[in-house]
Structure formats: structure tokens, C-alpha cells
Design a protein around this motif. Structure first.
Motif, PDB file in Angstrom:
ATOM      1  N   ALA A  37      25.862 -23.010 -33.803  1.00  0.00           N
ATOM      2  CA  ALA A  37      25.553 -24.029 -32.853  1.00  0.00           C
ATOM      3  C   ALA A  37      24.208 -23.793 -32.319  1.00  0.00           C
ATOM      4  N   THR A  38      23.513 -24.749 -31.862  1.00  0.00           N
ATOM      5  CA  THR A  38      22.116 -24.928 -31.261  1.00  0.00           C
ATOM      6  C   THR A  38      22.262 -24.957 -29.808  1.00  0.00           C
ATOM      7  N   THR A  39      23.428 -25.804 -29.229  1.00  0.00           N
ATOM      8  CA  THR A  39      23.595 -25.661 -27.786  1.00  0.00           C
ATOM      9  C   THR A  39      24.825 -25.783 -27.359  1.00  0.00           C
ATOM     10  N   ALA A  40      25.463 -25.201 -26.414  1.00  0.00           N
ATOM     11  CA  ALA A  40      26.700 -25.363 -25.726  1.00  0.00           C
ATOM     12  C   ALA A  40      26.824 -25.279 -24.473  1.00  0.00           C
ATOM     13  N   THR A  41      27.617 -26.126 -23.793  1.00  0.00           N
ATOM     14  CA  THR A  41      27.854 -26.184 -22.423  1.00  0.00           C
ATOM     15  C   THR A  41      29.204 -26.292 -21.753  1.00  0.00           C
ATOM     16  N   ARG A  42      29.608 -25.634 -20.709  1.00  0.00           N
ATOM     17  CA  ARG A  42      30.856 -25.891 -20.296  1.00  0.00           C
ATOM     18  C   ARG A  42      30.960 -25.681 -18.878  1.00  0.00           C
ATOM     19  N   THR A  43      31.296 -26.585 -18.155  1.00  0.00           N
ATOM     20  CA  THR A  43      31.515 -26.637 -16.688  1.00  0.00           C
ATOM     21  C   THR A  43      33.197 -25.823 -16.451  1.00  0.00           C
ATOM     22  N   LEU A  44      33.201 -24.804 -15.599  1.00  0.00           N
ATOM     23  CA  LEU A  44      34.239 -24.143 -15.450  1.00  0.00           C
ATOM     24  C   LEU A  44      35.136 -24.562 -14.067  1.00  0.00           C
ATOM     25  N   ALA A  45      36.193 -24.095 -14.117  1.00  0.00           N
ATOM     26  CA  ALA A  45      37.075 -24.620 -12.973  1.00  0.00           C
ATOM     27  C   ALA A  45      36.451 -24.247 -11.478  1.00  0.00           C
ATOM     28  N   SER A  46      35.678 -23.024 -11.544  1.00  0.00           N
ATOM     29  CA  SER A  46      35.068 -22.489 -10.278  1.00  0.00           C
ATOM     30  C   SER A  46      33.873 -23.539 -10.070  1.00  0.00           C
ATOM     31  N   GLY A  47      33.482 -24.449 -10.677  1.00  0.00           N
ATOM     32  CA  GLY A  47      32.408 -25.376 -10.455  1.00  0.00           C
ATOM     33  C   GLY A  47      31.047 -24.892 -11.038  1.00  0.00           C
ATOM     34  N   TYR A  48      31.083 -23.794 -11.825  1.00  0.00           N
ATOM     35  CA  TYR A  48      29.795 -23.524 -12.555  1.00  0.00           C
ATOM     36  C   TYR A  48      29.535 -23.946 -13.817  1.00  0.00           C
ATOM     37  N   THR A  49      28.428 -24.430 -14.059  1.00  0.00           N
ATOM     38  CA  THR A  49      28.160 -24.931 -15.288  1.00  0.00           C
ATOM     39  C   THR A  49      27.331 -23.731 -16.003  1.00  0.00           C
ATOM     40  N   VAL A  50      27.805 -23.367 -17.278  1.00  0.00           N
ATOM     41  CA  VAL A  50      27.174 -22.303 -18.348  1.00  0.00           C
ATOM     42  C   VAL A  50      26.735 -22.984 -19.476  1.00  0.00           C
ATOM     43  N   LYS A  51      25.316 -23.002 -19.712  1.00  0.00           N
ATOM     44  CA  LYS A  51      24.771 -23.517 -20.849  1.00  0.00           C
ATOM     45  C   LYS A  51      23.923 -22.640 -21.728  1.00  0.00           C
ATOM     46  N   PHE A  52      24.317 -22.575 -23.121  1.00  0.00           N
ATOM     47  CA  PHE A  52      23.402 -21.618 -23.777  1.00  0.00           C
ATOM     48  C   PHE A  52      22.812 -22.709 -24.783  1.00  0.00           C
ATOM     49  N   ASP A  53      21.386 -22.067 -25.292  1.00  0.00           N
ATOM     50  CA  ASP A  53      20.667 -23.036 -26.037  1.00  0.00           C
ATOM     51  C   ASP A  53      19.951 -21.724 -27.019  1.00  0.00           C
ATOM     52  N   VAL A  54      19.807 -22.120 -28.195  1.00  0.00           N
ATOM     53  CA  VAL A  54      19.131 -20.962 -29.347  1.00  0.00           C
ATOM     54  C   VAL A  54      17.620 -21.323 -28.807  1.00  0.00           C
ATOM     55  N   SER A  55      16.907 -20.100 -28.902  1.00  0.00           N
ATOM     56  CA  SER A  55      15.539 -20.264 -28.960  1.00  0.00           C
ATOM     57  C   SER A  55      15.010 -19.740 -30.152  1.00  0.00           C
ATOM     58  N   ASP A  56      14.441 -20.592 -31.021  1.00  0.00           N
ATOM     59  CA  ASP A  56      13.708 -20.129 -32.386  1.00  0.00           C
ATOM     60  C   ASP A  56      12.416 -19.898 -32.211  1.00  0.00           C
ATOM     61  N   ASP A  57      12.046 -18.560 -32.774  1.00  0.00           N
ATOM     62  CA  ASP A  57      10.560 -18.512 -32.523  1.00  0.00           C
ATOM     63  C   ASP A  57       9.602 -18.952 -33.671  1.00  0.00           C
ATOM     64  N   HIS A  58      10.086 -19.767 -34.492  1.00  0.00           N
ATOM     65  CA  HIS A  58       9.762 -20.544 -35.638  1.00  0.00           C
ATOM     66  C   HIS A  58       8.719 -19.358 -36.650  1.00  0.00           C
ATOM     67  N   ASP A  59       9.124 -18.326 -36.735  1.00  0.00           N
ATOM     68  CA  ASP A  59       8.457 -17.187 -37.434  1.00  0.00           C
ATOM     69  C   ASP A  59       9.015 -17.538 -38.884  1.00  0.00           C
ATOM     70  N   PRO A  60       7.852 -17.690 -39.873  1.00  0.00           N
ATOM     71  CA  PRO A  60       8.249 -17.973 -41.255  1.00  0.00           C
ATOM     72  C   PRO A  60       9.049 -17.113 -41.803  1.00  0.00           C
ATOM     73  N   ASN A  61       9.030 -16.048 -41.211  1.00  0.00           N
ATOM     74  CA  ASN A  61       9.828 -14.711 -42.061  1.00  0.00           C
ATOM     75  C   ASN A  61      10.989 -14.292 -41.349  1.00  0.00           C
ATOM     76  N   ASP A  62      11.836 -15.471 -41.039  1.00  0.00           N
ATOM     77  CA  ASP A  62      13.151 -14.991 -40.202  1.00  0.00           C
ATOM     78  C   ASP A  62      14.389 -14.667 -41.052  1.00  0.00           C
ATOM     79  N   GLY A  63      14.092 -14.523 -42.433  1.00  0.00           N
ATOM     80  CA  GLY A  63      15.129 -14.027 -43.194  1.00  0.00           C
ATOM     81  C   GLY A  63      15.433 -14.660 -44.271  1.00  0.00           C
ATOM     82  N   GLY A  64      15.176 -15.945 -44.221  1.00  0.00           N
ATOM     83  CA  GLY A  64      15.771 -16.920 -45.309  1.00  0.00           C
ATOM     84  C   GLY A  64      14.633 -17.107 -46.235  1.00  0.00           C
TER      85      GLY A  64
END
Ligand SMILES: [Ca+2]
Ligand SMILES: [Ca+2]
Ligand SMILES: [Ca+2]
Ligand SMILES: [Ca+2]
Length: 267
Positions: free
Chosen positions: A64-91
Motif C-alpha cells: 500500500a501507499t496509504t492507509a487510514t482507519r478511524t478507531l472506536a476510541s475516536g482517533y484516526t490513524v493514517k500511514f503514508d509511504v515516504s519515498d526518497d526517490h533514490d534511483p538505487n532503491d534496490g530494483g
């Protein structure tokens, strides 16, 4: 002992006791695998006692590149990938599009109550690059604008199928995106060295909310040549207000002061 002195001492003890210092977290989240579980992703068995469940909110098991869930407690927790766009990232394609994914391991089984916190997690893939990682936003619930909170990240990976019994150290720096990227905490765990206490791989620092009451933390790889941004769980705790703590302390000290014999007074 003078009655007033007793009172003052008791107040001091109350203010400084571990019980008073360890109020329940505002937010306690266990980051789970979407589909793999113990025994199933929908089973609360994947979630450690006292934690709310969070997992990547997509319908597939693709990274995934982003994911968000709002929990029963009322908090929203969101993650996003951060890509440094280094041309040598392994692929072979050069700068591969960054993404994160989840896993559920068979270990650890050694923590007193948090094995299910430590055995599943999300992690930033190699595609995010050697300086990439994850951005975390937490909002809602009891969070107030422009306020400092104690934030904890649990970070551990018991084993990778290709890793055998190797014990590399994986570290990541977490920075405060609301505060000029000030250092908040560093996660640091040894693969295949299982936690023996519930808090062994719990890392804590202080971060501030923005004007809208949102926390913004940036987790970045600091291990060369290896993945190292892992999130197994999150906690957010209030910081006791200095004014309140000072008032209690002053109140106690004043009472103790009042108990002192005056000059010339016999005890
Ligand atoms: Ca699990
Ligand atoms: Ca990339
Ligand atoms: Ca498992
Ligand atoms: Ca879990």
C-alpha cells in the motif's frame, strides 16, 4: 510526625508515585496484518490486551501507499509511504514506486502479554529507498491543538523467511513533522532477539500537535542496506501539565514548611 507534615508528604508521594505517573494511554494501537492472523485477521487474538486493532484498509494484500482507519476510541490513524526517490532503491527499474506492507510472524512467544503486538506489523519496503520510510498522522480523540504528547512506537521483527537465524540490528529515526523535523525517538531492535519484557522494543519521545490537533511523525530508515522502519504498535500519552504538578508540589512543600517549628518554639 506532625499531622500537616504527614498531609504534605502524602500529597508529594501521590504526585510522584508510579501509579499517578502511569495513567492509561490516550491511545494504544496494535498494528496487525490484514489477512494473516492468529488464527485469523478478524480474530481479536491478533490484538494485544488493552490495545485497539489497526490494519491496512485495502481490499487486497498488495503493498500500500496509504492507509487510514478511524478507531472506536475516536482517533484516526493514517500511514503514508515516504519515498526518497533514490534511483538505487534496490530494483532494476531504478526508482521503484515506494510502498509499505504487513506481516505476521510465528514469534515472539516470549513477552509476558504483548506477543501479539510484536508478531505482526507494517514496514516500509525497499522501494521507499535508503532514506525513505513511513509518515504517521494521528488526529481526533482527546488531542488538543499545539500541545506536546508522549508518543511511543513499538518496533520489532522476529524473523524473515530468508533471514534464518541472523541477528541484524535495524534502526529508524522518528522526527516531528510539526516541529521542523525535531528528533522524537529512535527505534532499535535486533532481529531474532525476542523481547523478554512487554516494553523491550517500545521507544518513546515527545511530539507536538499542529493547530488542528494533529500529530505528524516521520519514520525514516537509518540502517544502511536493510529495511528498518517497522511499526508494531503506537501509544500516545498526555504529559502532566507542569502547572498542575507544580501546584501539587508547592502545596506539599508549603504544608511541610508550615510544620517546621518557628524560631524559639519548643517541639
Ligand atoms: Ca499475530
Ligand atoms: Ca523509490
Ligand atoms: Ca503470528
Ligand atoms: Ca498484533
Amino acid at each position: 510526625m506532625n499531622r500537616h507534615l504527614l498531609c504534605g508528604t502524602a500529597m508529594l508521594c501521590l504526585a510522584l508515585s508510579p501509579a499517578a505517573a502511569s495513567a492509561a494511554p490516550l491511545l494504544a494501537v496494535d498494528i496487525n496484518d490484514r489477512t494473516v492472523g492468529d488464527p485469523a485477521a478478524t480474530d481479536p487474538g491478533n490484538t494485544a490486551p488493552g490495545f485497539e486493532a489497526w490494519s491496512i484498509d485495502t481490499g487486497t494484500t498488495a503493498s500500500a501507499t496509504t492507509a487510514t482507519r478511524t478507531l472506536a476510541s475516536g482517533y484516526t490513524v493514517k500511514f503514508d509511504v515516504s519515498d526518497d526517490h533514490d534511483p538505487n532503491d534496490g530494483g532494476s527499474a531504478g526508482d521503484n514506486p515506494g510502498a509499505f506492507d504487513d506481516r505476521d510472524r510465528v514469534v515472539p512467544t516470549t513477552a509476558p502479554t504483548t506477543n501479539q503486538l510484536y508478531d505482526d506489523f507494517i514496514f516500509a519496503g525497499a522501494s521507499a529507498g535508503p532514506g525513505g520510510g513511513l509518515d504517521l498522522h494521528v488526529s481526533g480523540g482527546a488531542l488538543q491543538p499545539n500541545t506536546a504528547y508522549r508518543v511511543s512506537i513499538y518496533s520489532y521483527d522476529g524473523i524473515d523467511a530468508t533471514m534464518g537465524t541472523a541477528t541484524p540490528v535495524r534502526t529508524a529515526a522518528w522526527l516531528d513533522g510539526n516541529n521542523a523535523d525535531a528528533p522524537v525517538l529512535v527505534t532499535n531492535f535486533t532481529v531474532n532477539l525476542p523481547p523478554l519484557t512487554d516494553d523491550q522494543y517500545k521507544f518513546t519521545g515527545v511530539a507536538v500537535t499542529d493547530a488542528s490537533g494533529q500529530l505528524f511523525l516521520k519514520g525514516r530508515r537509518t540502517t544502511t542496506g536493510d529495511l528498518s522502519v517497522y511499526v508494531n504498535g503506537i501509544e500516545v500519552n498526555a504529559i502532566p501539565e507542569p502547572a498542575t504538578l507544580a501546584l501539587v508540589l508547592v502545596s506539599g512543600l508549603v504544608t511541610i514548611g508550615a510544620a517546621r517549628p518557628k524560631a524559639g518554639q519548643r517541639r
